[in-house]
Design a protein around this motif. Sequence first.
Motif, PDB file in Angstrom:
ATOM      1  N   VAL A 122       8.031   4.505   1.730  1.00  0.00           N
ATOM      2  CA  VAL A 122       8.847   3.509   1.033  1.00  0.00           C
ATOM      3  C   VAL A 122       9.302   2.390   1.971  1.00  0.00           C
ATOM      4  O   VAL A 122       9.375   1.222   1.566  1.00  0.00           O
ATOM      5  N   LEU A 123       9.598   2.707   3.227  1.00  0.00           N
ATOM      6  CA  LEU A 123      10.055   1.660   4.145  1.00  0.00           C
ATOM      7  C   LEU A 123       8.996   0.577   4.353  1.00  0.00           C
ATOM      8  O   LEU A 123       9.282  -0.607   4.152  1.00  0.00           O
ATOM      9  N   PRO A 124       7.762   0.915   4.781  1.00  0.00           N
ATOM     10  CA  PRO A 124       6.767  -0.167   4.921  1.00  0.00           C
ATOM     11  C   PRO A 124       6.461  -0.863   3.602  1.00  0.00           C
ATOM     12  O   PRO A 124       6.190  -2.071   3.589  1.00  0.00           O
ATOM     13  N   MET A 125       6.513  -0.142   2.475  1.00  0.00           N
ATOM     14  CA  MET A 125       6.288  -0.784   1.183  1.00  0.00           C
ATOM     15  C   MET A 125       7.379  -1.812   0.884  1.00  0.00           C
ATOM     16  O   MET A 125       7.096  -2.911   0.384  1.00  0.00           O
ATOM     17  N   PRO A 145      18.160   5.060   0.429  1.00  0.00           N
ATOM     18  CA  PRO A 145      18.707   4.757   1.764  1.00  0.00           C
ATOM     19  C   PRO A 145      17.661   4.219   2.723  1.00  0.00           C
ATOM     20  O   PRO A 145      17.952   3.352   3.552  1.00  0.00           O
ATOM     21  N   GLU A 146      16.443   4.729   2.617  1.00  0.00           N
ATOM     22  CA  GLU A 146      15.346   4.258   3.455  1.00  0.00           C
ATOM     23  C   GLU A 146      15.001   2.805   3.145  1.00  0.00           C
ATOM     24  O   GLU A 146      14.837   1.974   4.039  1.00  0.00           O
ATOM     25  N   THR A 254      10.874   4.821  12.216  1.00  0.00           N
ATOM     26  CA  THR A 254      11.133   5.223  10.836  1.00  0.00           C
ATOM     27  C   THR A 254       9.910   4.991   9.956  1.00  0.00           C
ATOM     28  O   THR A 254       9.622   5.801   9.062  1.00  0.00           O
ATOM     29  N   LYS A 255       9.172   3.916  10.190  1.00  0.00           N
ATOM     30  CA  LYS A 255       7.961   3.657   9.408  1.00  0.00           C
ATOM     31  C   LYS A 255       6.968   4.798   9.547  1.00  0.00           C
ATOM     32  O   LYS A 255       6.369   5.245   8.559  1.00  0.00           O
ATOM     33  N   ILE A 256       6.808   5.300  10.769  1.00  0.00           N
ATOM     34  CA  ILE A 256       5.869   6.407  10.994  1.00  0.00           C
ATOM     35  C   ILE A 256       6.340   7.663  10.267  1.00  0.00           C
ATOM     36  O   ILE A 256       5.560   8.329   9.572  1.00  0.00           O
ATOM     37  N   HIS A 257       7.622   7.990  10.404  1.00  0.00           N
ATOM     38  CA  HIS A 257       8.150   9.193   9.759  1.00  0.00           C
ATOM     39  C   HIS A 257       8.151   9.045   8.239  1.00  0.00           C
ATOM     40  O   HIS A 257       7.991  10.030   7.514  1.00  0.00           O
ATOM     41  N   SER A 258       8.324   7.829   7.750  1.00  0.00           N
ATOM     42  CA  SER A 258       8.276   7.582   6.307  1.00  0.00           C
ATOM     43  C   SER A 258       6.882   7.835   5.763  1.00  0.00           C
ATOM     44  O   SER A 258       6.696   8.518   4.750  1.00  0.00           O
ATOM     45  N   VAL A 259       5.866   7.283   6.435  1.00  0.00           N
ATOM     46  CA  VAL A 259       4.485   7.466   5.997  1.00  0.00           C
ATOM     47  C   VAL A 259       4.090   8.936   6.058  1.00  0.00           C
ATOM     48  O   VAL A 259       3.338   9.434   5.209  1.00  0.00           O
ATOM     49  N   ARG A 262       8.334  12.639   6.708  1.00  0.00           N
ATOM     50  CA  ARG A 262       9.181  13.470   7.577  1.00  0.00           C
ATOM     51  C   ARG A 262      10.622  12.989   7.662  1.00  0.00           C
ATOM     52  O   ARG A 262      11.382  13.505   8.485  1.00  0.00           O
ATOM     53  N   LEU A 263      11.015  11.999   6.871  1.00  0.00           N
ATOM     54  CA  LEU A 263      12.400  11.534   6.920  1.00  0.00           C
ATOM     55  C   LEU A 263      13.322  12.556   6.260  1.00  0.00           C
ATOM     56  O   LEU A 263      13.015  13.063   5.181  1.00  0.00           O
ATOM     57  N   ASP A 264      14.444  12.838   6.890  1.00  0.00           N
ATOM     58  CA  ASP A 264      15.426  13.738   6.294  1.00  0.00           C
ATOM     59  C   ASP A 264      16.030  13.096   5.052  1.00  0.00           C
ATOM     60  O   ASP A 264      16.255  11.890   5.011  1.00  0.00           O
ATOM     61  N   ALA A 265      16.289  13.903   4.029  1.00  0.00           N
ATOM     62  CA  ALA A 265      16.877  13.388   2.790  1.00  0.00           C
ATOM     63  C   ALA A 265      18.222  12.738   3.074  1.00  0.00           C
ATOM     64  O   ALA A 265      19.069  13.299   3.763  1.00  0.00           O
ATOM     65  N   GLY A 266      18.397  11.533   2.546  1.00  0.00           N
ATOM     66  CA  GLY A 266      19.648  10.813   2.711  1.00  0.00           C
ATOM     67  C   GLY A 266      19.737   9.980   3.965  1.00  0.00           C
ATOM     68  O   GLY A 266      20.660   9.185   4.113  1.00  0.00           O
TER      69      GLY A 266
END
Length: 515
Positions: A122-125, A145-146, A254-259, A262-266
């Motif tokens: 969602v972040l890179p999008m 939040p992301e 964060t972009k890598i973890h988003s794709v 692996r991002l923690d909820a919230g």
Amino acid sequence: MFIRVWSSATHGVDALPIEVETNVASGIHEYTVVGLPKGAVRESLDRIWAALKNENLEAPRGRITINLAPADVPKDSAAFDLPLAISLIAAATDRVPEEAVARNWIMGELSLDGSVRPVRGVLPMTIEARDHGCDGVLVPAANAPEAAVVENIVVYPIRRLRDAVNVLSSESSIEAPAPYDGSGRKDERHESVGILDFRDVRGQENAKRALEVAAAGGHNALLVGPPGSGKTMLARRMPTILPQLSRAEALETTKIHSVAGRLDAGNGIVGTRPFRSPHHTISDAGLCGGGAHPKPGEISLAHNGVLFLDELPEFKRRVLEVMRQPIEEGEITISRARSTVTYPARFMLIASMNPCPCGHLTDPQRECVCAPAQVQRYLSKLSGPLMDRIDLHVEVAPVSFDEMDGPRDGDSSSTVRDRVERARTIQDVRYSDDLVHCNAQIGSRLVEEHCFVDDSGRTLLKSAIERLGLSARAYTRILKVARTIADLEEATEIDARHVSEAVQYRALDRDWWHG
């Protein structure tokens, strides 16, 4: 009737704009999806019809053709469920204005009951949507939040399909999350520092000094010592002495973890430097990324942080050799028949190993029971080119009883980190025009320009190179480490003391290792 809805797909750690084009014509009710849809997209219409029915929303009848453009990009994400559903609703009724659809990008996976599930990337999008000039994004509430990390765009958290319809039709409003202002990252970091602290490590002053040098210059390090000497304990405290992530680094990470999902909820952003510690049974695809549909591996998840490889010789040699190019270039390129993706992979490699199979070759208290051939076989698992890419080889000796039983009087992580940050500031200023941030990243031109050694240091360096038979790469890395040691002392020139300490960190090249 023709409707166009904007969405996005990830490619590597970036995103591509995707147009969801829906055309409804008269005829027998049937639907076709074109534009290289993969499994998740081909199955989406079954989920969408169930969600529309359970939300009591009208769907079009007739011959429905949906095109995902550009047609030459494979689409394999459930994130297209929500934009597909909105396009069908807009084609069936005038409840969703075309103007509202054109101004907002939409992404999300649908459940059969109409609720919206979180998706990856969602972040890179959202960044791509903002750069494309749209006003807002409709994203799953769990991903809000992301998305809120991105500035200058309105984020609408969507919990159900009907929420998306209401937002686009202006029938109701949804409170958008507050834009990310950087708060919280420092608190998260201090919390981690409070749990793990360098002061917890008794003794091992030489190893702690080596890791301080590694942190100050961004250098790779290998800890060599018998079992129980504290190698893992030292390595796990490495992130606590590294500088805080800048906003740019936090977004990259964060972009890598988003794709990768692996991002923690919230959590909207990765606030602390990553620490990844994969098991030695990991495959080369798991470590460096890959798969039929490429995903980031552990070296990319460790971007801007630490990759810790415990018991280094136990990893498959093929897995370790794959790391050589990413260590040198800071990125990994994965090629497949249909596409090629590049993931960032600029990490600090911290590894540990025993000096021999039994672990006691360098232990003054216990006798090694390994035959010379066994030791040689064990060491040969690590290639020379890989070892050349590790800047510091550090001996970790067993801790004595007096050290274990004594007070915790060493420097805390915060004290060490202050020294590291001062050295990094010197390097940031020095390389401000060269797109590098620390000594470990500089190339041969910058080594020649900034790693000037005085006469006494040059004499000592020549003697060490000739005696140890070091490669040209090892020579360059000694200069980089010596430059970091000088930076910790805020010295302009590299002298014999700095060179001497840097040479001491080539433990695997010295005589004890080969004896």
